[in-house]
Write a protein that holds these residues in place. Structure first.
Motif, PDB file in Angstrom:
ATOM      1  N   LEU A 328       0.623  -1.307   0.026  1.00 32.46           N
ATOM      2  CA  LEU A 328      -0.171   0.127  -0.148  1.00 32.46           C
ATOM      3  C   LEU A 328       0.965   1.277  -0.066  1.00 32.46           C
ATOM      4  O   LEU A 328       0.632   2.341  -0.370  1.00 32.46           O
ATOM      5  N   ILE A 329       1.748   1.174   0.800  1.00 31.30           N
ATOM      6  CA  ILE A 329       2.738   2.242   0.823  1.00 31.30           C
ATOM      7  C   ILE A 329       3.265   2.636  -0.449  1.00 31.30           C
ATOM      8  O   ILE A 329       3.479   3.657  -1.261  1.00 31.30           O
ATOM      9  N   GLN A 330       3.859   1.504  -1.247  1.00 35.57           N
ATOM     10  CA  GLN A 330       4.436   1.530  -2.614  1.00 35.57           C
ATOM     11  C   GLN A 330       3.472   2.090  -3.348  1.00 35.57           C
ATOM     12  O   GLN A 330       3.640   3.038  -4.366  1.00 35.57           O
ATOM     13  N   LEU A 331       2.324   1.669  -3.475  1.00 36.64           N
ATOM     14  CA  LEU A 331       1.316   2.212  -4.428  1.00 36.64           C
ATOM     15  C   LEU A 331       1.040   3.743  -4.028  1.00 36.64           C
ATOM     16  O   LEU A 331       0.814   4.525  -5.141  1.00 36.64           O
ATOM     17  N   TYR A 342       8.392   2.071 -10.901  1.00 39.31           N
ATOM     18  CA  TYR A 342       8.571   2.402  -9.572  1.00 39.31           C
ATOM     19  C   TYR A 342       7.830   1.261  -8.699  1.00 39.31           C
ATOM     20  O   TYR A 342       7.815   1.520  -7.530  1.00 39.31           O
ATOM     21  N   PHE A 343       6.982   0.761  -9.253  1.00 37.57           N
ATOM     22  CA  PHE A 343       6.113  -0.460  -8.402  1.00 37.57           C
ATOM     23  C   PHE A 343       6.751  -1.666  -8.407  1.00 37.57           C
ATOM     24  O   PHE A 343       6.395  -2.537  -7.636  1.00 37.57           O
ATOM     25  N   ILE A 344       8.000  -1.923  -9.124  1.00 34.92           N
ATOM     26  CA  ILE A 344       8.795  -3.051  -9.103  1.00 34.92           C
ATOM     27  C   ILE A 344       9.113  -3.715  -7.630  1.00 34.92           C
ATOM     28  O   ILE A 344       8.945  -4.877  -7.640  1.00 34.92           O
ATOM     29  N   PRO A 345       9.442  -2.891  -6.597  1.00 34.71           N
ATOM     30  CA  PRO A 345       9.725  -3.330  -5.606  1.00 34.71           C
ATOM     31  C   PRO A 345       8.641  -4.276  -4.914  1.00 34.71           C
ATOM     32  O   PRO A 345       8.876  -5.236  -4.396  1.00 34.71           O
ATOM     33  N   ALA A 346       7.341  -3.747  -4.918  1.00 37.54           N
ATOM     34  CA  ALA A 346       6.447  -4.258  -4.536  1.00 37.54           C
ATOM     35  C   ALA A 346       5.899  -5.703  -5.257  1.00 37.54           C
ATOM     36  O   ALA A 346       5.449  -6.603  -4.684  1.00 37.54           O
TER      37      ALA A 346
END
Length: 545
Positions: A328-331, A342-346
């Motif tokens: 959720l923080i990544q989102l 930028y969403f790859i880590p999640a």
């Protein structure tokens, strides 16, 4: 029975080589068909090139610390040194690397992917050792393939693939806790969490949400503080280029937080509400299956929390909650600064999300032996996904090959130009058919303290080349600006223009005459033109007044 078990284990171990081997073969293929970096994309390849070159000379005060990307720079620096060590060049290390930058970058890409393939083998073996579940081991090894962005980065020099190292190490630690092999509050576990988190942040700041996972999983506040301290210290150690320029890095991070655009640009609103929610919706729509998995984990965690049992395993609850919060923080971060990458880590958390969900379900329904069921489900899922991924691979490969064929005639024409000719280049921002622009881009990221050094080196390679940037109407060069010798000895002068307007061509010629103090006029004569690429090569005829 023991013999059958040994044979079975050996077969599993052999299978654990399959996915890493496929990953390396696929990366080798994309490396071969990607094309020239200087023509397709100098950003960030050549920023990393010059930074890694500096680190290879043990100069850590580099220009490029934005990602920060430090581990990638270390890997490339090591690769550069090894490549030069085994080369037969009679020139210096720097001169050889500058002249053969494409070869050095291509080798660095293969070197990185080889390390990743070996690491995936380790991940498979370690996870199988922890879980005795072949399905879970194979699932972890497929982490790179969760997103199609992987096929955009396989043949490139970008930090995203390096994120695999800390994410999978974090996943192994969490698996060890789920299976009772590690204790979340033991100092050794806290230390490992801190080192992994510091390493994670040194790769890319967009991995920040992952740092919250251990913080939530660790129970005691004293250990949470120790973890936070280890994370900070290890980050400063892993990211030495950041440490020596900490004030610059802090200002850049502050700018990212206070502005709503990427790279610290845009308006001064921390969040632009007009784009924030549409950005998040776009990410959810693009990764709908992933969010189904996250929702499933949330549901399992909630059901397990509400069960009237006194012997609940709190580690399961904490890990489930931590993973969901991190996603959720990544989102939210991507909603603020939008970019699918930028969403790859999640996305790389998907195997540990699935494994945690399976383990939680086994507790809810008191399933003691679910290894065969989970392995069958996961293997079937991987087979179906494999067929889907094959179409993506084919489409990406076809695009690269066709794009290279379209660009080939322009490259061939540029290669035909005389070596001692004068070249005036109007590049695209992303690249140029002339290698000189890549050298200029590298020079721009060299750092102010090394620019004089690199200007001399590049000037020795390209003494008569000029770069005109239409975006700032300025001329850049490395040698001594002089057209009189070319005029007197009838040395050809060429203009290589890409995606340029007529006014850019006229302005570049006028600027060339100005910086060289040539008293006269220059008129372009078209010798090659490509409508598909909006590019042309001109020969400039000089006339003295």
């Amino acid at each position: 029975m023991k013999l059958n078990k040994i044979i079975s284990n050996r077969q599993y171990r052999i299978f654990l080589f399959l996915i890493p081997t496929f990953y390396f073969i696929l990366s080798y293929y994309f490396n071969a068909i990607y094309g020239l970096f200087y023509f397709r994309s100098v950003d960030p390849e050549y920023a990393y090139f010059i930074s890694s070159l500096n680190i290879a000379m043990l100069k850590f005060r580099i220009g490029h610390i934005d990602h920060p990307g430090s581990p990638l720079q270390y890997i490339m620096a090591l690769c550069f040194r090894l490549k030069y060590l085994f080369s037969s060049s009679d020139q210096s290390f720097v001169e050889t690397a500058l002249m053969h930058s494409e070869s050095y970058l291509r080798t660095a890409n293969l070197f990185l992917n080889l390390l990743l393939a070996i690491f995936l083998v380790f991940v498979g073996y370690k996870s199988y050792q922890l879980t005795s579940n072949f399905g879970f081991a194979a699932l972890l090894q497929t982490t790179p393939f969760i997103t199609q962005i992987t096929y955009d980065t396989l043949g490139r020099i970008v930090p995203e693939p390096v994120i695999l190292f800390p994410v999978l190490l974090l996943s192994l630690l969490l698996i060890g806790i789920l299976y009772g092999k590690y204790e979340s509050d033991f100092f050794k576990t806290v230390l490992c969490f801190g080192l992994i988190s510091g390493f994670t942040l040194s790769v890319k700041l967009t991995c920040l949400p992952l740092v919250f996972i251990p913080f939530i999983v660790i129970s005691k506040w004293k250990n949470k503080l120790i973890y936070s301290g280890i994370t900070l210290i290890s980050f400063l150690i892993f990211a030495i280029p950041v440490t020596v320029r900490i004030n610059t890095f802090f200002r850049w991070g502050k700018s990212l937080f206070l502005h709503d655009g990427i790279y610290g640009g845009g308006g001064t609103d921390i969040i632009n509400l007009q784009s924030f929610f549409p950005n998040m919706k776009s990410i959810v729509d693009e990764n709908s299956f992933f969010f189904v998995l996250v929702f499933g984990l949330g549901l399992c965690t909630l059901v397990y929390f509400l069960m009237p049992r006194k012997d609940k395993n709190k580690d399961f609850l904490k890990i489930g909650v931590a993973l969901i919060i991190a996603v959720l923080i990544q989102l939210v971060m991507v909603g603020k600064h939008f970019g699918y990458r930028y969403f790859i880590p999640a996305l790389f958390l998907y195997p540990i999300i699935v494994i945690t969900a399976f383990k939680t379900i086994s507790l809810i329904f008191n399933i003691r032996n679910y290894t065969k069921i989970s392995t069958c489900i996961i293997v079937m899922f991987l087979i179906i996904t494999g067929f889907t991924q094959s179409n993506l691979i084919q489409k990406k490969a076809t695009y690269l090959v066709e794009d290279n064929m379209k660009k080939l005639p322009l490259l061939q024409e540029v290669d035909k130009l005389e070596v001692n000719s004068v070249k005036l280049i109007i590049p695209r921002y992303s690249g140029s058919a002339a290698h000189e622009y890549a050298m200029f881009f590298s020079y721009a990221w060299a750092g102010g303290w090394d620019k004089a050094f690199y200007k001399e080196k590049i000037g020795g390679i390209y003494p008569d080349s000029y770069i005109y940037l239409s975006r700032d109407s300025k001329m850049y060069y490395f040698g001594q600006p002089d057209l009189s010798r070319a005029f007197e000895k009838n040395i050809p002068i060429y203009l290589i223009a890409e995606e340029s307007k007529k006014e850019d061509i006229d302005n570049s010629i006028n600027k060339l005459l100005e910086v060289t103090n040539f008293s006269g006029n220059g008129s372009p004569e078209t010798i090659y033109q490509s409508q598909d690429l909006n590019a042309a090569i001109y020969r400039i005829k000089l006339e003295k007044k």
